[in-house]
Design a protein around this motif. Structure first.
Motif, mmCIF file in Angstrom:
data_model
loop_
_atom_site.group_PDB
_atom_site.id
_atom_site.type_symbol
_atom_site.label_atom_id
_atom_site.label_comp_id
_atom_site.label_asym_id
_atom_site.label_seq_id
_atom_site.Cartn_x
_atom_site.Cartn_y
_atom_site.Cartn_z
ATOM 1 N N GLY A 45 0.817 -1.209 0.000
ATOM 2 C CA GLY A 45 0.000 0.000 0.000
ATOM 3 C C GLY A 45 0.850 1.258 0.000
ATOM 4 N N SER A 46 1.973 1.212 0.700
ATOM 5 C CA SER A 46 2.867 2.372 0.694
ATOM 6 C C SER A 46 3.506 2.551 -0.690
ATOM 7 N N ASN A 49 0.880 4.105 -2.936
ATOM 8 C CA ASN A 49 0.783 5.540 -2.706
ATOM 9 C C ASN A 49 1.886 6.287 -3.446
ATOM 10 N N SER A 52 1.332 6.099 -7.257
ATOM 11 C CA SER A 52 0.238 6.948 -7.734
ATOM 12 C C SER A 52 0.678 8.397 -7.856
ATOM 13 N N GLN A 53 1.640 8.806 -7.051
ATOM 14 C CA GLN A 53 2.191 10.158 -7.184
ATOM 15 C C GLN A 53 3.129 10.243 -8.381
ATOM 16 N N SER A 56 0.882 9.844 -12.010
ATOM 17 C CA SER A 56 -0.428 10.479 -11.847
ATOM 18 C C SER A 56 -1.301 10.310 -13.088
ATOM 19 N N GLU A 64 -4.140 0.092 -8.449
ATOM 20 C CA GLU A 64 -4.574 -0.723 -7.312
ATOM 21 C C GLU A 64 -4.505 -2.206 -7.650
#
Length: 72
Positions: A45-46, A49, A52-53, A56, A64
């Motif tokens: 999950g980290s 994150n 996703s940055q 973008s 996901e």
């Protein structure tokens, strides 16, 4: 240490150039975290994150699936 780490910011595998986590790294992660599946989900999950940055432009649902969708 694995040769199948992520190459940032595109999140490609350093070992095989597949989208990271590649099949080899997924197998390694499942083995490493066999006794702690929740910890693996938090760990990935980290990465989700951060990815996703960095990416973008990528659809969130695709990221996901890529980072978490393969977990048992």
């Amino acid at each position: 240490m694995t040769a199948h780490g992520p190459v940032l910011p595109l999140w490609l595998c350093a070992g095989c150039a597949a989208p990271w986590p590649c099949a080899v790294r997924r197998h390694e992660l499942l083995t490493e975290y066999a006794s702690a599946p929740l910890a693996l989900a938090v760990h990935l999950g980290s990465y989700l994150n951060a990815a996703s940055q960095d990416m973008s432009w990528a659809p969130p649902a695709a990221l996901e699936r890529r980072f978490l969708g393969w977990l048992p």
